[in-house]
Motif scaffolding. Structure first.
Motif, PDB file in Angstrom:
ATOM      1  N   ILE A   1      -3.745 -12.544  39.588  1.00 25.11           N
ATOM      2  CA  ILE A   1      -4.180 -13.851  39.089  1.00 25.11           C
ATOM      3  C   ILE A   1      -5.373 -13.672  38.158  1.00 25.11           C
ATOM      4  O   ILE A   1      -5.499 -14.360  37.162  1.00 25.11           O
ATOM      5  N   ASP A   2      -6.253 -12.742  38.465  1.00 29.91           N
ATOM      6  CA  ASP A   2      -7.434 -12.364  37.677  1.00 29.91           C
ATOM      7  C   ASP A   2      -8.543 -13.397  37.735  1.00 29.91           C
ATOM      8  O   ASP A   2      -9.570 -13.169  38.348  1.00 29.91           O
ATOM      9  N   PHE A   3      -8.375 -14.550  37.115  1.00 30.97           N
ATOM     10  CA  PHE A   3      -9.477 -15.503  37.045  1.00 30.97           C
ATOM     11  C   PHE A   3      -9.582 -16.333  38.316  1.00 30.97           C
ATOM     12  O   PHE A   3      -8.573 -16.789  38.855  1.00 30.97           O
ATOM     13  N   THR A   4     -10.810 -16.497  38.745  1.00 29.60           N
ATOM     14  CA  THR A   4     -11.110 -17.294  39.926  1.00 29.60           C
ATOM     15  C   THR A   4     -12.203 -18.285  39.586  1.00 29.60           C
ATOM     16  O   THR A   4     -12.945 -18.088  38.616  1.00 29.60           O
ATOM     17  N   MET A   5     -12.299 -19.314  40.359  1.00 32.36           N
ATOM     18  CA  MET A   5     -13.447 -20.212  40.298  1.00 32.36           C
ATOM     19  C   MET A   5     -14.385 -19.767  41.409  1.00 32.36           C
ATOM     20  O   MET A   5     -14.012 -19.797  42.580  1.00 32.36           O
ATOM     21  N   MET A   6     -15.582 -19.306  41.011  1.00 35.22           N
ATOM     22  CA  MET A   6     -16.574 -18.833  41.968  1.00 35.22           C
ATOM     23  C   MET A   6     -17.577 -19.959  42.221  1.00 35.22           C
ATOM     24  O   MET A   6     -18.233 -20.429  41.294  1.00 35.22           O
TER      25      MET A   6
ATOM     26  N   ILE B   1     -11.790 -19.279  44.548  1.00 33.89           N
ATOM     27  CA  ILE B   1     -10.502 -19.974  44.579  1.00 33.89           C
ATOM     28  C   ILE B   1      -9.659 -19.481  43.411  1.00 33.89           C
ATOM     29  O   ILE B   1      -9.996 -19.690  42.246  1.00 33.89           O
ATOM     30  N   TYR B   2      -8.571 -18.797  43.742  1.00 39.74           N
ATOM     31  CA  TYR B   2      -7.625 -18.263  42.756  1.00 39.74           C
ATOM     32  C   TYR B   2      -6.392 -19.158  42.740  1.00 39.74           C
ATOM     33  O   TYR B   2      -5.906 -19.577  43.798  1.00 39.74           O
ATOM     34  N   ALA B   3      -5.860 -19.427  41.562  1.00 41.50           N
ATOM     35  CA  ALA B   3      -4.658 -20.248  41.455  1.00 41.50           C
ATOM     36  C   ALA B   3      -3.816 -19.778  40.274  1.00 41.50           C
ATOM     37  O   ALA B   3      -4.298 -19.716  39.150  1.00 41.50           O
ATOM     38  N   ASP B   4      -2.587 -19.442  40.555  1.00 42.65           N
ATOM     39  CA  ASP B   4      -1.610 -19.137  39.508  1.00 42.65           C
ATOM     40  C   ASP B   4      -0.496 -20.160  39.643  1.00 42.65           C
ATOM     41  O   ASP B   4       0.454 -19.966  40.407  1.00 42.65           O
ATOM     42  N   LYS B   5      -0.647 -21.267  38.938  1.00 41.59           N
ATOM     43  CA  LYS B   5       0.326 -22.352  39.072  1.00 41.59           C
ATOM     44  C   LYS B   5       1.695 -21.954  38.534  1.00 41.59           C
ATOM     45  O   LYS B   5       2.706 -22.479  38.979  1.00 41.59           O
ATOM     46  N   GLY B   6       1.740 -21.013  37.597  1.00 37.95           N
ATOM     47  CA  GLY B   6       3.016 -20.578  37.048  1.00 37.95           C
ATOM     48  C   GLY B   6       3.888 -19.874  38.077  1.00 37.95           C
ATOM     49  O   GLY B   6       5.102 -20.001  38.073  1.00 37.95           O
ATOM     50  N   ASN B   7       3.264 -19.135  38.979  1.00 37.57           N
ATOM     51  CA  ASN B   7       4.005 -18.420  40.017  1.00 37.57           C
ATOM     52  C   ASN B   7       3.827 -19.030  41.396  1.00 37.57           C
ATOM     53  O   ASN B   7       4.310 -18.471  42.383  1.00 37.57           O
ATOM     54  N   PHE B   8       3.110 -20.149  41.478  1.00 43.25           N
ATOM     55  CA  PHE B   8       2.820 -20.798  42.767  1.00 43.25           C
ATOM     56  C   PHE B   8       2.181 -19.811  43.743  1.00 43.25           C
ATOM     57  O   PHE B   8       2.589 -19.693  44.895  1.00 43.25           O
ATOM     58  N   GLU B   9       1.167 -19.091  43.278  1.00 40.08           N
ATOM     59  CA  GLU B   9       0.408 -18.165  44.122  1.00 40.08           C
ATOM     60  C   GLU B   9      -1.036 -18.649  44.161  1.00 40.08           C
ATOM     61  O   GLU B   9      -1.625 -18.963  43.120  1.00 40.08           O
ATOM     62  N   PHE B  10      -1.604 -18.677  45.378  1.00 40.24           N
ATOM     63  CA  PHE B  10      -2.944 -19.197  45.553  1.00 40.24           C
ATOM     64  C   PHE B  10      -3.682 -18.364  46.597  1.00 40.24           C
ATOM     65  O   PHE B  10      -3.074 -17.862  47.546  1.00 40.24           O
ATOM     66  N   LEU B  11      -5.003 -18.264  46.418  1.00 40.44           N
ATOM     67  CA  LEU B  11      -5.827 -17.465  47.316  1.00 40.44           C
ATOM     68  C   LEU B  11      -7.193 -18.116  47.421  1.00 40.44           C
ATOM     69  O   LEU B  11      -7.804 -18.449  46.399  1.00 40.44           O
ATOM     70  N   SER B  12      -7.664 -18.322  48.640  1.00 35.02           N
ATOM     71  CA  SER B  12      -8.984 -18.879  48.893  1.00 35.02           C
ATOM     72  C   SER B  12      -9.768 -17.865  49.725  1.00 35.02           C
ATOM     73  O   SER B  12      -9.285 -17.425  50.775  1.00 35.02           O
ATOM     74  N   ILE B  13     -10.960 -17.503  49.240  1.00 33.34           N
ATOM     75  CA  ILE B  13     -11.787 -16.515  49.942  1.00 33.34           C
ATOM     76  C   ILE B  13     -13.195 -17.069  50.099  1.00 33.34           C
ATOM     77  O   ILE B  13     -13.819 -17.490  49.129  1.00 33.34           O
TER      78      ILE B  13
ATOM     79  N   HIS C   1      -7.382 -17.082  52.949  1.00 30.98           N
ATOM     80  CA  HIS C   1      -6.084 -17.698  53.195  1.00 30.98           C
ATOM     81  C   HIS C   1      -5.270 -17.610  51.903  1.00 30.98           C
ATOM     82  O   HIS C   1      -5.823 -17.741  50.819  1.00 30.98           O
ATOM     83  N   TYR C   2      -3.961 -17.385  52.028  1.00 28.66           N
ATOM     84  CA  TYR C   2      -3.103 -17.266  50.847  1.00 28.66           C
ATOM     85  C   TYR C   2      -1.873 -18.148  50.965  1.00 28.66           C
ATOM     86  O   TYR C   2      -1.459 -18.534  52.056  1.00 28.66           O
ATOM     87  N   TRP C   3      -1.319 -18.470  49.810  1.00 24.60           N
ATOM     88  CA  TRP C   3      -0.034 -19.151  49.672  1.00 24.60           C
ATOM     89  C   TRP C   3       0.725 -18.374  48.603  1.00 24.60           C
ATOM     90  O   TRP C   3       0.248 -18.214  47.492  1.00 24.60           O
TER      91      TRP C   3
ATOM     92  N   GLY D   1       8.294 -17.827  42.407  1.00 21.22           N
ATOM     93  CA  GLY D   1       7.855 -18.450  41.169  1.00 21.22           C
ATOM     94  C   GLY D   1       8.086 -19.948  41.198  1.00 21.22           C
ATOM     95  O   GLY D   1       8.741 -20.506  42.084  1.00 21.22           O
ATOM     96  N   LYS D   2       7.555 -20.608  40.221  1.00 23.70           N
ATOM     97  CA  LYS D   2       7.536 -22.064  40.172  1.00 23.70           C
ATOM     98  C   LYS D   2       8.932 -22.678  40.042  1.00 23.70           C
ATOM     99  O   LYS D   2       9.289 -23.596  40.780  1.00 23.70           O
ATOM    100  N   VAL D   3       9.734 -22.196  39.114  1.00 25.27           N
ATOM    101  CA  VAL D   3      11.030 -22.816  38.845  1.00 25.27           C
ATOM    102  C   VAL D   3      11.938 -22.751  40.070  1.00 25.27           C
ATOM    103  O   VAL D   3      12.498 -23.773  40.494  1.00 25.27           O
ATOM    104  N   LEU D   4      12.070 -21.566  40.667  1.00 20.48           N
ATOM    105  CA  LEU D   4      12.934 -21.432  41.832  1.00 20.48           C
ATOM    106  C   LEU D   4      12.391 -22.239  43.010  1.00 20.48           C
ATOM    107  O   LEU D   4      13.157 -22.842  43.760  1.00 20.48           O
TER     108      LEU D   4
END
Length: 166
Positions: free
Chosen positions: A22-27, A75-87, A131-133, A138-141
């Motif tokens: 995901i690379d970018f996070t909101m710190m 807080i990491y969010a990749d809405k394109g792949n529906f991947e999320f991570l909160s640390i 916690h992760y999701w 991916g988003k489309v499927l």
């Protein structure tokens, strides 16, 4: 979405996989204040212990906040792949020149005057709670599975979510 809590090595690997892809996070820093301070940061590395590393200017607001109180939330969010991570964890500032040089990349020239810039610090975030999701599809499927579930009444398998305990 099924629940799959991960521990130790698997938890560190999941943090590395998601944070680096995901690379970018909101710190968020200065968590005792409202509103707290939030800034986008690029992940430089997740080390073998699951610690997340960033580069930062030593006079930045978030560095000043970390010096006062080191609790942080990523807080990491990749809405394109529906991947999320909160640390949620503790941030530590390092001025170790060797570590900074290991983390430095050519893209950092936009922020610093080379890897020897005296203003660069490294921030290490040690996760306390994560916690992760991860949809895995991916988003489309995932959207198609949600639609199918709505039509059939069956709960779709959208992937996994869970706690990460290092």
């Amino acid at each position: 979405m099924s629940t799959k809590n991960l521990y130790s090595k698997e938890a560190r690997e999941k943090i590395k996989e998601l944070a680096e892809s995901i690379d970018f996070t909101m710190m968020a820093t200065d968590l005792k204040s409202q509103p707290f301070h939030v800034i986008p940061m690029s992940t430089k590395e997740v080390d073998h212990d699951g610690n997340i590393w960033f580069l930062s200017n030593k006079t930045s607001t978030h560095n000043q906040n970390i010096e006062k109180e080191n609790r942080t939330h990523l807080i990491y969010a990749d809405k394109g792949n529906f991947e999320f991570l909160s640390i949620y964890g503790r941030a530590h500032i390092s001025t170790d020149r060797n570590r900074i040089k290991e983390l430095y990349g050519s893209g950092d020239d936009a922020w610093f005057e080379g890897e020897d810039d005296p203003m660069i610090t490294a921030i290490k975030v040690v996760p306390d709670d994560a916690h992760y999701w991860d949809t895995k599809n991916g988003k489309v499927l995932s959207l198609l599975k949600m639609a199918q579930g709505a039509i059939t009444g069956n709960e779709p398998d959208l992937g996994e979510q869970g706690d990460l305990k290092i």
